[in-house]
Write an enzyme that holds these catalytic residues in place. Structure first.
Site, PDB file in Angstrom:
ATOM      1  N   GLU A 179      -3.140   1.087 -10.801  1.00 39.44           N
ATOM      2  CA  GLU A 179      -4.383   0.364 -10.510  1.00 39.44           C
ATOM      3  C   GLU A 179      -5.601   1.266 -10.671  1.00 39.44           C
ATOM      4  O   GLU A 179      -6.256   1.640  -9.704  1.00 39.44           O
ATOM      5  CB  GLU A 179      -4.262  -0.289  -9.137  1.00 39.44           C
ATOM      6  CG  GLU A 179      -3.098  -1.263  -9.141  1.00 39.44           C
ATOM      7  CD  GLU A 179      -2.893  -2.027  -7.857  1.00 39.44           C
ATOM      8  OE1 GLU A 179      -3.745  -1.947  -6.964  1.00 39.44           O
ATOM      9  OE2 GLU A 179      -1.863  -2.713  -7.754  1.00 39.44           O
ATOM     10  N   HIS A 403       6.836 -15.572  -0.979  1.00 38.79           N
ATOM     11  CA  HIS A 403       6.173 -14.266  -1.008  1.00 38.79           C
ATOM     12  C   HIS A 403       6.885 -13.272  -0.100  1.00 38.79           C
ATOM     13  O   HIS A 403       7.163 -13.574   1.059  1.00 38.79           O
ATOM     14  CB  HIS A 403       4.705 -14.396  -0.562  1.00 38.79           C
ATOM     15  CG  HIS A 403       3.954 -13.105  -0.700  1.00 38.79           C
ATOM     16  ND1 HIS A 403       3.303 -12.497   0.330  1.00 38.79           N
ATOM     17  CD2 HIS A 403       3.795 -12.285  -1.774  1.00 38.79           C
ATOM     18  CE1 HIS A 403       2.750 -11.364  -0.104  1.00 38.79           C
ATOM     19  NE2 HIS A 403       3.034 -11.223  -1.368  1.00 38.79           N
ATOM     20  N   HIS A 404       7.214 -12.112  -0.646  1.00 34.96           N
ATOM     21  CA  HIS A 404       7.837 -11.032   0.120  1.00 34.96           C
ATOM     22  C   HIS A 404       7.020  -9.761  -0.043  1.00 34.96           C
ATOM     23  O   HIS A 404       7.176  -9.050  -1.038  1.00 34.96           O
ATOM     24  CB  HIS A 404       9.261 -10.760  -0.384  1.00 34.96           C
ATOM     25  CG  HIS A 404      10.222 -11.875  -0.129  1.00 34.96           C
ATOM     26  ND1 HIS A 404      11.405 -11.999  -0.834  1.00 34.96           N
ATOM     27  CD2 HIS A 404      10.205 -12.901   0.750  1.00 34.96           C
ATOM     28  CE1 HIS A 404      12.070 -13.065  -0.391  1.00 34.96           C
ATOM     29  NE2 HIS A 404      11.356 -13.635   0.563  1.00 34.96           N
ATOM     30  N   GLU A 405       6.149  -9.486   0.894  1.00 24.65           N
ATOM     31  CA  GLU A 405       5.434  -8.199   0.878  1.00 24.65           C
ATOM     32  C   GLU A 405       6.331  -7.207   1.627  1.00 24.65           C
ATOM     33  O   GLU A 405       6.586  -7.371   2.817  1.00 24.65           O
ATOM     34  CB  GLU A 405       4.072  -8.332   1.557  1.00 24.65           C
ATOM     35  CG  GLU A 405       3.337  -7.013   1.788  1.00 24.65           C
ATOM     36  CD  GLU A 405       3.117  -6.189   0.520  1.00 24.65           C
ATOM     37  OE1 GLU A 405       2.397  -6.641  -0.362  1.00 24.65           O
ATOM     38  OE2 GLU A 405       3.700  -5.086   0.422  1.00 24.65           O
ATOM     39  N   HIS A 473       4.517  -7.231  -7.667  1.00 30.06           N
ATOM     40  CA  HIS A 473       3.248  -6.505  -7.548  1.00 30.06           C
ATOM     41  C   HIS A 473       3.548  -5.082  -7.085  1.00 30.06           C
ATOM     42  O   HIS A 473       4.571  -4.835  -6.461  1.00 30.06           O
ATOM     43  CB  HIS A 473       2.299  -7.222  -6.597  1.00 30.06           C
ATOM     44  CG  HIS A 473       1.586  -8.357  -7.287  1.00 30.06           C
ATOM     45  ND1 HIS A 473       0.238  -8.538  -7.214  1.00 30.06           N
ATOM     46  CD2 HIS A 473       2.057  -9.330  -8.104  1.00 30.06           C
ATOM     47  CE1 HIS A 473      -0.095  -9.590  -7.950  1.00 30.06           C
ATOM     48  NE2 HIS A 473       0.989 -10.101  -8.494  1.00 30.06           N
ATOM     49  N   GLU A 492       2.375  -6.963 -11.899  1.00 30.51           N
ATOM     50  CA  GLU A 492       0.947  -6.683 -11.786  1.00 30.51           C
ATOM     51  C   GLU A 492       0.642  -5.440 -12.637  1.00 30.51           C
ATOM     52  O   GLU A 492       0.119  -5.549 -13.727  1.00 30.51           O
ATOM     53  CB  GLU A 492       0.581  -6.499 -10.316  1.00 30.51           C
ATOM     54  CG  GLU A 492      -0.901  -6.391 -10.082  1.00 30.51           C
ATOM     55  CD  GLU A 492      -1.225  -6.143  -8.620  1.00 30.51           C
ATOM     56  OE1 GLU A 492      -2.191  -6.692  -8.145  1.00 30.51           O
ATOM     57  OE2 GLU A 492      -0.504  -5.369  -7.956  1.00 30.51           O
ATOM     58  N   GLU A 498      -7.925  -9.206  -8.137  1.00 28.39           N
ATOM     59  CA  GLU A 498      -8.225  -8.939  -6.721  1.00 28.39           C
ATOM     60  C   GLU A 498      -9.277  -7.834  -6.544  1.00 28.39           C
ATOM     61  O   GLU A 498     -10.055  -7.870  -5.597  1.00 28.39           O
ATOM     62  CB  GLU A 498      -6.944  -8.599  -5.960  1.00 28.39           C
ATOM     63  CG  GLU A 498      -6.265  -7.328  -6.455  1.00 28.39           C
ATOM     64  CD  GLU A 498      -4.904  -7.072  -5.810  1.00 28.39           C
ATOM     65  OE1 GLU A 498      -4.254  -8.042  -5.383  1.00 28.39           O
ATOM     66  OE2 GLU A 498      -4.498  -5.910  -5.739  1.00 28.39           O
TER      67      GLU A 498
HETATM   68  C1  NOJ Z   1      -1.243  -6.622  -3.171  1.00 30.46           C
HETATM   69  C2  NOJ Z   1      -1.026  -7.675  -4.187  1.00 30.46           C
HETATM   70  O1  NOJ Z   1      -1.437  -7.239  -5.461  1.00 30.46           O
HETATM   71  C3  NOJ Z   1      -1.778  -8.903  -3.770  1.00 30.46           C
HETATM   72  O2  NOJ Z   1      -1.678  -9.887  -4.762  1.00 30.46           O
HETATM   73  C4  NOJ Z   1      -1.258  -9.378  -2.446  1.00 30.46           C
HETATM   74  O3  NOJ Z   1      -2.056 -10.438  -2.012  1.00 30.46           O
HETATM   75  C5  NOJ Z   1      -1.286  -8.279  -1.397  1.00 30.46           C
HETATM   76  N1  NOJ Z   1      -0.711  -7.079  -1.906  1.00 30.46           N
HETATM   77  C6  NOJ Z   1      -0.521  -8.689  -0.157  1.00 30.46           C
HETATM   78  O4  NOJ Z   1       0.842  -8.727  -0.415  1.00 30.46           O
END
Ligand code: NOJ
Ligand code: CA
Length: 690
Positions: A179, A403-405, A473, A492, A498
């Site tokens: 990034e 979604h899995h962060e 991502h 990503e 973003e």
């Molecule tokens: C970074 C990701 O690029 C973004 O798309 C996401 O909303 C946030 N992390 C939260 O998971």
């Protein structure tokens, strides 16, 4: 299904036994591309060190460059070799992508496999060289060794020695992120260490001047070279260490500070391919399928559970600060009510997916040091009735994207993988966006090291068992693995939209996409999340493009999932939104019409299902005229076109939303000139008339 179509493989094996060759430096093993334009030559220097060079139309483009490895517990594998055989073979075939920027991919190359043996220690390795009409690639195979079951690689010393000082587009080789904004400099002026922006993660772990791949450059005569790797599996990512004085670069593998090395592999094994795309015109870099072709055919079989789609998300509203991921904040975005609002909007507007972020417990500690074991991938917050949302979505023909962060705690995620995917299966959900924000736990591992690459791969393979497609991502860059694992749908791997919502530097500059298209995008699909209609997002941030460029991104950027990222209320009543309703996401063919790296790019794509065409052009901060010849359209057919172009007074900073929308009939014999504003674009839908 990954059908092999019209398979025309010409196997020509020439076994060249070179056992008697003692003056090895005199033996050149050459492989030429099918058109003879590109050639690679392999040879041993007098000390038995393996070297190669590359020519384009008989002109040297990669000068004598060394090959080899630095190992732990063993001497380096880089000299004292003799050639023991060389096997040649040719392939000319075509194969089919289950989804993609085109349906049929041609794969035509010549190959030579050179087997080497050390004179004294007798260790052996092979190097595979392939020459295509759009570039070359090579990979190493390290063979079995008596009494040794695995090898530890400290570094790979693959050199790329340039023949001049080209113009380069580069980002620093941060081991945990891509990034960064692209820099445009001469090769001799690359100074990656001075670049500190990014996710605040810095890159202190690279005490040397190195860049990420795909790394694209242009020579003085206009020839383009792009360096990357293909089939990056069970290995560390290759960055390129720059030697500006000698116009040379060498592979620098991402290491593990925890383990003290880069790669550990059981013998025998093959490395990823090291690739160089070589094209006269910049646009042909985008059209090249070299990276895909270097990967193995589909191993998953039928992936029709994943359908390319446009999607909306409870997402942009978090990035612009309207709502939040966690519930404690009192402005929780992922509520049942809000999800239904997005579902209603999607259903009315030919959008098939909804991503919901912040639906599960754990977000309160997101970003904290002690975040291991915290995220839970099956427990929704109490104000989000996931079953009801899924039921409602289904009723309206909308799919939920899970979604899995992971918050860069991959061990926590791995423990829950099966449970999380079973949960998704029970809800009939077939795609997930994953995220890895932060420094990897355990400490000393990096996003792009072998340990994490194996994690990402485990996620793809486990997901496939549950008929789940994955959009990553903070990923490892794409190296064409979507051919082999077509549930790896998008990544990503760049400064996405973003950044335009919150970046302290004001977001991505107008030239961003005109560089991305010729660099990051050469690796594969990008989840950039286009489609902002409300340009002013805060006192500090505004989107640095015109509205016509936001539309053009749906065609210029390739991804089988494309987000309409803005809030439904910002699309309501906007005529330009018709383009997002209409535009396709799965393509029969792609024509890259024109472009120059960092300046502009123009792409036309034909939708698989309808055979309609869509066209997108973006320019950098300069305005320019672009003449479109519509000869890519089917002859004798009439197309109802809607043209979305910058208005006379459009400008990315002062007047981004001004747009002209015009309807007209277009046929393949027509040509039209358009003006793109500063930071502008052009989007055209061309619907076949019945
Ligand atoms: C970074 C990701 O690029 C973004 O798309 C996401 O909303 C946030 N992390 C939260 O998971
Ligand atoms: Ca430019």
């Amino acid at each position: 299904m990954n059908k092999q179509l019209n398979k025309l493989i010409v196997f020509a094996f020439f076994l060249v036994f070179l056992g008697a060759c003692t003056t090895a430096e005199q033996t050149f093993i050459e492989v030429k591309s099918p058109s003879n334009n590109i050639s690679v030559e392999f040879f041993l220097k007098s000390d038995g060190s393996p070297n190669y060079l590359v020519k384009y139309k008989d002109k040297l483009v990669i000068d004598t460059s060394a090959l080899g490895f630095e190992l732990k517990d063993q001497p380096a594998l880089n000299d004292s070799f003799r050639i023991i055989r060389a096997d040649k073979n040719s392939v000319n075939e075509q194969w089919e992508l289950p989804w993609g920027e085109q349906r049929i991919v041609k794969n035509n190359y010549n190959e030579v496999v050179v087997k080497l043996k050390e004179r004294k220690r007798k260790r052996t390795m092979s190097i595979y060289f392939k020459a295509y009409d759009d570039g070359i690639a090579f990979r190493y195979e390290i063979h079995e060794q008596k009494g040794v079951d695995s090898l530890i690689i400290l570094n790979e010393n693959t050199q790329f020695k340039l023949t001049e000082d080209p113009t380069c587009w580069w980002i620093p080789a941060n081991w945990q992120s891509y990034e960064h904004l692209y820099n445009t400099t001469k090769f001799s002026e690359i100074d990656a260490l001075s670049k500190k922006e990014g996710h605040g993660l810095g890159h202190s772990q690279i005490p040397y001047n190195a860049v990420h791949t795909p790394f694209t450059m242009r020579n003085a005569d206009g020839l383009h070279l792009s360096f990357h790797e293909a089939a990056l599996l069970n290995y560390a990512s290759m960055t390129l260490k720059i030697d500006p004085k000698n116009l040379s670069m060498t592979s620098q593998l991402v290491g593990s500070e925890r383990l003290g090395y880069a790669v550990k592999r059981a013998l025998p094994f093959k490395t990823p391919w090291r690739s160089i795309q070589i094209t006269e015109k910049a646009k042909d870099l985008i059209a090249s399928n070299l990276i895909l072709n270097l990967n193995e055919p589909n191993k998953l079989g039928d992936v029709s559970y994943f359908k390319p789609m446009k999607y909306v998300g409870i997402w942009w509203e978090m990035h612009v600060g309207k709502s939040s991921w966690d519930m404690a904040s009192k402005k929780h975005g992922a509520t049942t009510k809000n999800a239904k609002y997005y579902i209603d909007f999607a259903a009315k507007n030919n959008i098939k997916g909804l991503l919901v972020e912040g639906w599960n417990t754990g977000w309160e500690v997101w970003g904290r040091e002690d975040r291991e074991g915290v995220f839970d991938f099956v427990t929704p917050y109490p104000d989000y009735d996931i079953k009801e949302v899924v039921r409602y979505a289904k009723e309206k023909g909308i799919e939920i994207i899970m979604h899995h962060e992971t918050s860069a705690a991959p061990r926590t995620y791995e423990k829950q993988l099966d449970t999380a995917y079973k949960f998704m299966q029970s809800l009939d959900i077939h795609s997930v966006k994953t995220g890895y924000v932060g420094k990897i736990i355990p400490k000393g591992e990096f996003h792009h090291g072998q340990w994490m690459i194996n994690h990402y791969q485990k996620v793809f393979e486990t997901a496939a068992n549950y008929k789940i497609a994955v959009d990553v991502h903070e990923p490892i860059k794409e190296t064409g693995l979507r051919r082999t694992y077509p549930n790896a749908i998008s990544r990503e791997a760049l400064r996405g939209q973003e950044f335009n919502a919150w970046a302290a530097d004001g977001g991505n500059p107008p030239e961003h996409i005109s560089i991305i298209a010729f660099t990051t995008m050469l690796g594969g699909p990008i989840d950039f999340t286009p489609g902002v209609f409300k340009f002013k997002v805060s006192d500090k941030n505004q989107i640095n493009t015109t509205l016509a460029q936001q539309l053009a991104l749906y065609v210029v950027i390739y991804s089988p999932i494309q987000m309409a990222c803005d809030l439904p209320e910002n699309y309501e009543g906007k005529p330009a939104f018709q383009f997002i309703r209409d535009v396709g996401v799965d393509w029969e063919q792609t024509k890259v019409l024109d472009g120059e790296v960092g300046d502009f790019v123009c792409i036309a794509r034909q939708e698989r299902e309808t055979k309609n065409w869509f066209l997108g052009c973006v320019t950098d901060e300069e305005s320019r005229y672009i003449t479109i010849n519509f000869d890519f359209l089917e002859k004798g057919k009439k197309y109802e076109a809607i043209i979305y172009s910058d208005a006379k007074d459009s400008q990315w900073k002062e007047n981004p939303t001004a747009i002209n929308i015009e309807k007209m009939e277009i046929t393949s014999d027509m040509e039209k000139r358009f003006e793109l504003a500063e930071g502008g674009g052009l989007a055209i839908s061309l619907m076949l008339k019945k």
